[in-house]
Design a protein around this motif. Sequence first.
Motif, PDB file in Angstrom:
ATOM      1  N   ARG A 133       0.857  -1.188   0.000  1.00  0.00           N
ATOM      2  CA  ARG A 133       0.000   0.000   0.000  1.00  0.00           C
ATOM      3  C   ARG A 133       0.894   1.239   0.000  1.00  0.00           C
ATOM      4  N   LEU A 134       0.346   2.333  -0.492  1.00  0.00           N
ATOM      5  CA  LEU A 134       1.073   3.606  -0.565  1.00  0.00           C
ATOM      6  C   LEU A 134       0.423   4.665   0.306  1.00  0.00           C
ATOM      7  N   SER A 135       1.245   5.480   0.923  1.00  0.00           N
ATOM      8  CA  SER A 135       0.775   6.719   1.540  1.00  0.00           C
ATOM      9  C   SER A 135       1.642   7.824   0.951  1.00  0.00           C
ATOM     10  N   VAL A 136       1.095   9.023   0.868  1.00  0.00           N
ATOM     11  CA  VAL A 136       1.826  10.113   0.216  1.00  0.00           C
ATOM     12  C   VAL A 136       1.735  11.404   1.016  1.00  0.00           C
ATOM     13  N   TRP A 137       2.694  12.266   0.778  1.00  0.00           N
ATOM     14  CA  TRP A 137       2.721  13.620   1.305  1.00  0.00           C
ATOM     15  C   TRP A 137       3.099  14.521   0.142  1.00  0.00           C
ATOM     16  N   VAL A 138       2.242  15.486  -0.164  1.00  0.00           N
ATOM     17  CA  VAL A 138       2.484  16.404  -1.272  1.00  0.00           C
ATOM     18  C   VAL A 138       3.315  17.571  -0.768  1.00  0.00           C
ATOM     19  N   ARG A 139       4.379  17.882  -1.510  1.00  0.00           N
ATOM     20  CA  ARG A 139       5.287  18.970  -1.126  1.00  0.00           C
ATOM     21  C   ARG A 139       4.600  20.322  -1.283  1.00  0.00           C
ATOM     22  N   PRO A 140       4.581  21.120  -0.225  1.00  0.00           N
ATOM     23  CA  PRO A 140       4.094  22.492  -0.357  1.00  0.00           C
ATOM     24  C   PRO A 140       5.091  23.327  -1.181  1.00  0.00           C
ATOM     25  N   ASP A 141       4.608  24.372  -1.807  1.00  0.00           N
ATOM     26  CA  ASP A 141       5.479  25.249  -2.598  1.00  0.00           C
ATOM     27  C   ASP A 141       6.639  25.767  -1.755  1.00  0.00           C
ATOM     28  N   GLY A 142       7.816  25.797  -2.354  1.00  0.00           N
ATOM     29  CA  GLY A 142       8.994  26.364  -1.716  1.00  0.00           C
ATOM     30  C   GLY A 142       9.755  25.423  -0.800  1.00  0.00           C
ATOM     31  N   VAL A 143       9.269  24.227  -0.593  1.00  0.00           N
ATOM     32  CA  VAL A 143       9.928  23.267   0.296  1.00  0.00           C
ATOM     33  C   VAL A 143      10.945  22.463  -0.505  1.00  0.00           C
ATOM     34  N   VAL A 144      12.149  22.311   0.061  1.00  0.00           N
ATOM     35  CA  VAL A 144      13.186  21.505  -0.573  1.00  0.00           C
ATOM     36  C   VAL A 144      12.927  20.046  -0.190  1.00  0.00           C
ATOM     37  N   LEU A 145      12.464  19.302  -1.173  1.00  0.00           N
ATOM     38  CA  LEU A 145      12.035  17.925  -0.939  1.00  0.00           C
ATOM     39  C   LEU A 145      13.150  17.041  -0.395  1.00  0.00           C
ATOM     40  N   ASP A 146      14.358  17.207  -0.897  1.00  0.00           N
ATOM     41  CA  ASP A 146      15.478  16.377  -0.456  1.00  0.00           C
ATOM     42  C   ASP A 146      15.731  16.513   1.042  1.00  0.00           C
ATOM     43  N   GLU A 147      15.597  17.709   1.573  1.00  0.00           N
ATOM     44  CA  GLU A 147      15.829  17.926   3.008  1.00  0.00           C
ATOM     45  C   GLU A 147      14.762  17.225   3.850  1.00  0.00           C
ATOM     46  N   VAL A 148      13.515  17.314   3.412  1.00  0.00           N
ATOM     47  CA  VAL A 148      12.436  16.666   4.151  1.00  0.00           C
ATOM     48  C   VAL A 148      12.599  15.145   4.065  1.00  0.00           C
ATOM     49  N   GLU A 149      12.948  14.638   2.876  1.00  0.00           N
ATOM     50  CA  GLU A 149      13.159  13.198   2.721  1.00  0.00           C
ATOM     51  C   GLU A 149      14.244  12.707   3.674  1.00  0.00           C
ATOM     52  N   THR A 150      15.358  13.414   3.751  1.00  0.00           N
ATOM     53  CA  THR A 150      16.459  13.010   4.628  1.00  0.00           C
ATOM     54  C   THR A 150      15.999  12.960   6.082  1.00  0.00           C
ATOM     55  N   ALA A 151      15.262  13.972   6.508  1.00  0.00           N
ATOM     56  CA  ALA A 151      14.769  14.000   7.895  1.00  0.00           C
ATOM     57  C   ALA A 151      13.793  12.851   8.152  1.00  0.00           C
TER      58      ALA A 151
END
Length: 190
Positions: A133-151
């Motif tokens: 199964r999949l769950s998702v989080w949509v990136r808000p504008d201006g957010v650096v996705l790589d930083e959130v992924e690492t955290a």
Amino acid sequence: MEEAMVCAALAALTNGLQYTAKEALEVVPNEAGLYAVHGDLLAVEELAVGAVGHPLYVGKAERSLVGRDLRTHFATGKTGSSTLRRTLSALLREPLELRAVPRNLARPDGSANYSLENSGDERLTAWMHARLRLSVWVRPDGVVLDEVETAVLTALRPPLNLAKMGSLGDRRVKAARAAMAEEARAWRES
């Protein structure tokens, strides 16, 4: 990066709605974000990693959650370009009777990025559709996705992730993938 952003991503990926691949095609937005792959009890038992209720794998989709998740990870014929599919195939090699082949049969390059023979690729896709199964989080504008992924990876430590996990990467997963890569390098058309 704000702690609140990481908390929102963690909440969506661990406690948010989970979709089958078929359901996800109808509801997951065609936007950038993070995704988590969850397994049912049988998946966790067959893979011998993780726990029900905890993501097995977390990744980022820089352009499209639909494109990365559903049209790559959950699609037959895409094992050569999906880290998740290669990892799953390595762990399910024997129960699903999977055989590794070069990513490009016309020009085998000796790469560690292998694919599967057609029937095995279909068996892997069927297993994934039935067990994951999949769950998702949509990136808000201006957010650096790589930083959130690492955290998020640091907080969750999903067992099928190898990149960004340092020494936490499962040795058994690495060894199983290396064996599949070796099989693909030794492949000869029959």
